[in-house]
Scaffold this active site. Sequence first.
Site, short mmCIF file in Angstrom:
data_model
loop_
_atom_site.label_atom_id
_atom_site.label_comp_id
_atom_site.label_asym_id
_atom_site.label_seq_id
_atom_site.Cartn_x
_atom_site.Cartn_y
_atom_site.Cartn_z
N ASP A 79 0.85 -1.18 0.00
CA ASP A 79 0.00 0.00 0.00
C ASP A 79 0.89 1.25 0.00
O ASP A 79 2.00 1.22 -0.56
CB ASP A 79 -1.01 -0.05 1.17
CG ASP A 79 -2.28 0.73 0.87
OD1 ASP A 79 -2.27 1.97 1.01
OD2 ASP A 79 -3.30 0.11 0.48
N ASP A 80 0.44 2.32 0.60
CA ASP A 80 1.15 3.61 0.51
C ASP A 80 2.53 3.52 1.21
O ASP A 80 2.81 2.60 1.97
CB ASP A 80 0.29 4.70 1.15
CG ASP A 80 0.66 6.11 0.67
OD1 ASP A 80 1.67 6.26 -0.04
OD2 ASP A 80 -0.08 7.05 1.02
N LYS A 156 -3.57 -0.70 -6.99
CA LYS A 156 -4.62 0.04 -6.28
C LYS A 156 -4.32 1.52 -6.48
O LYS A 156 -3.24 1.98 -6.11
CB LYS A 156 -4.59 -0.31 -4.79
CG LYS A 156 -5.47 0.58 -3.90
CD LYS A 156 -5.38 0.16 -2.43
CE LYS A 156 -6.06 1.16 -1.52
NZ LYS A 156 -5.95 0.77 -0.08
N ASP A 158 -5.30 5.13 -5.50
CA ASP A 158 -5.99 5.95 -4.51
C ASP A 158 -6.32 7.32 -5.11
O ASP A 158 -5.96 7.59 -6.27
CB ASP A 158 -5.10 6.07 -3.26
CG ASP A 158 -5.91 6.19 -1.99
OD1 ASP A 158 -7.09 6.57 -2.06
OD2 ASP A 158 -5.36 5.91 -0.90
N SER A 190 -10.06 3.53 -6.20
CA SER A 190 -10.63 4.15 -5.00
C SER A 190 -11.61 5.27 -5.35
O SER A 190 -12.19 5.90 -4.46
CB SER A 190 -9.52 4.71 -4.11
OG SER A 190 -8.63 3.68 -3.73
N ARG A 215 -13.25 0.63 -4.18
CA ARG A 215 -13.64 0.99 -2.81
C ARG A 215 -14.80 1.97 -2.90
O ARG A 215 -14.70 2.98 -3.55
CB ARG A 215 -12.44 1.62 -2.10
CG ARG A 215 -11.35 0.60 -1.73
CD ARG A 215 -11.74 -0.17 -0.48
NE ARG A 215 -12.23 0.77 0.52
CZ ARG A 215 -11.46 1.60 1.21
NH1 ARG A 215 -10.15 1.56 1.08
NH2 ARG A 215 -11.98 2.45 2.07
N ASP A 219 -12.38 3.99 4.77
CA ASP A 219 -11.37 2.99 5.16
C ASP A 219 -11.82 2.24 6.41
O ASP A 219 -12.43 2.81 7.32
CB ASP A 219 -10.07 3.71 5.55
CG ASP A 219 -9.28 4.16 4.34
OD1 ASP A 219 -9.76 4.01 3.19
OD2 ASP A 219 -8.17 4.69 4.55
#
Length: 413
Positions: A79-80, A156, A158, A190, A215, A219
């Site tokens: 992830d980030d 993914k 965002d 997202s 999404r 979160d």
Amino acid sequence: MELLVVSLMLLLASCGLSLDNGLMKTPPMGWLAWERFRCNVDCEADPENCISERLFMDMADRLAEDGWKELGYEYVNIDDCWAAKKRDSEGRLVADPQRFPSGIKALAKYVHSKGLKLGIYGDLGTYTCGGYPGTTLDYIELDADTFASWGVDMLKLDGCYSNSSTKALGYPLMSKALNATGRRIAFSCSWPAYEGGLPPKVNYTFLGEICNLWRNYDDIDDSWESVRKIINWYSSHQDVLQPAAGPGRWNDPDMLIIGNFGLSYEQSKAQMALWAILAAPLFMSNDLRAISMKASSILQNKLLIRINQDPLGVQGRLLLKGKNNIDVWMRELSLSTMALVFFSQRTDMPYHYTTSLSQLNITAPNVFSAQDVYSEWVQRGLDIDTKFTVTINPSGVVMLYVYPERKLKRTQG
Ligand SMILES: *[C@@H]1O[C@H](CO)[C@@H](O)[C@H](O)[C@H]1NC(C)=O
Ligand SMILES: *[C@@H]1O[C@H](CO)[C@@H](O)[C@H](O)[C@H]1NC(C)=O
Ligand SMILES: *[C@@H]1O[C@H](CO)[C@@H](O)[C@H](O)[C@H]1NC(C)=O
């Protein structure tokens, strides 16, 4: 029969409903760093838990060696906070050289050598949510090419630090850019979560054409309150969300937090059951190096996984809301089978709930057996009018897999 199947397939193909990369015909399964490991970049103070290649190699080892991979948990997703704070001299994203000394390409190779897939994270905007370099519109193609050249299997994307018009341009462009790389890279968007998750701002038909999963909502955090909020939001808006899902295109209520600190045993069983009913992606965010047997047994429940992975890919629905604070959910599955979840939002004591299939508006010319997914209990000979009772613990579930015992004699007309 075969004709029916063929014409159904033609119908599906002609609708062109899902992103045409052939991926994720059933909800994806794997592991994702965010909820448990966040943006912990202090590898000096916390070498085992910081965002580094070591963390992802550790998780790949666990997925491959502890029985997860065989059950379908195949993605290891970054992830980030993986990137260096600056792009290189040619404008490419690079991994943080201290925390990922071997680079993402080598990490992908390692993950692939274990028979697993690697996912990465980007952000359509000036910065990622954690303040790392973002993918503005002019970097979309370069970043897609970079990920493909590293051998990444999923992105993914965002949406921090960009406005609605940039998102409306950027998500379709990234989908196109990923396709143009020639590498099949699954695409998690997202986007809808940033637009409130509902029409008219969100067009789910369109999302299904450009993303494999998305999404919709906030979160998840490591708490029961967070899980409940997500479930209740999904049920409130199921008329919009449920038809949006299907093979290759999934609503994503966010990660499984089972195995962490916030959920009791009952609540953990509830999250897994409801994620299976929702045909949700099963991305665990926990520490697979130190997970309890109890948590593993929920996450590795074969029947539950089979229900989640049902090839029809029809998302389930809330059938009955909140009578006595018991919600009843149903998911239609292939081969005339179904899954039922009795979900207690009570806070007092185990509740005895008596019902029948006809009371749940389920009509079918069959006699059914019902198997409790979490225990050995099986009820046979369920006619649609047969009364049965389930006992549901507070903030827990009873989940039944219901299958026809035998066909009743066909009557004419
Ligand atoms: C790209 O899209 C085309 C047509 O939509 C599809 O046939 C092809 O398989 C896609 N390629 C990849 C790598 O996703
Ligand atoms: C959205 O952001 C882009 C890029 O920063 C900018 O050019 C555009 O004017 C913004 N649009 C609106 C409606 O604010
Ligand atoms: C939503 O997207 C679909 C597919 O791209 C398109 O045909 C439809 O017109 C869009 N709906 C609205 C309300 O914009």
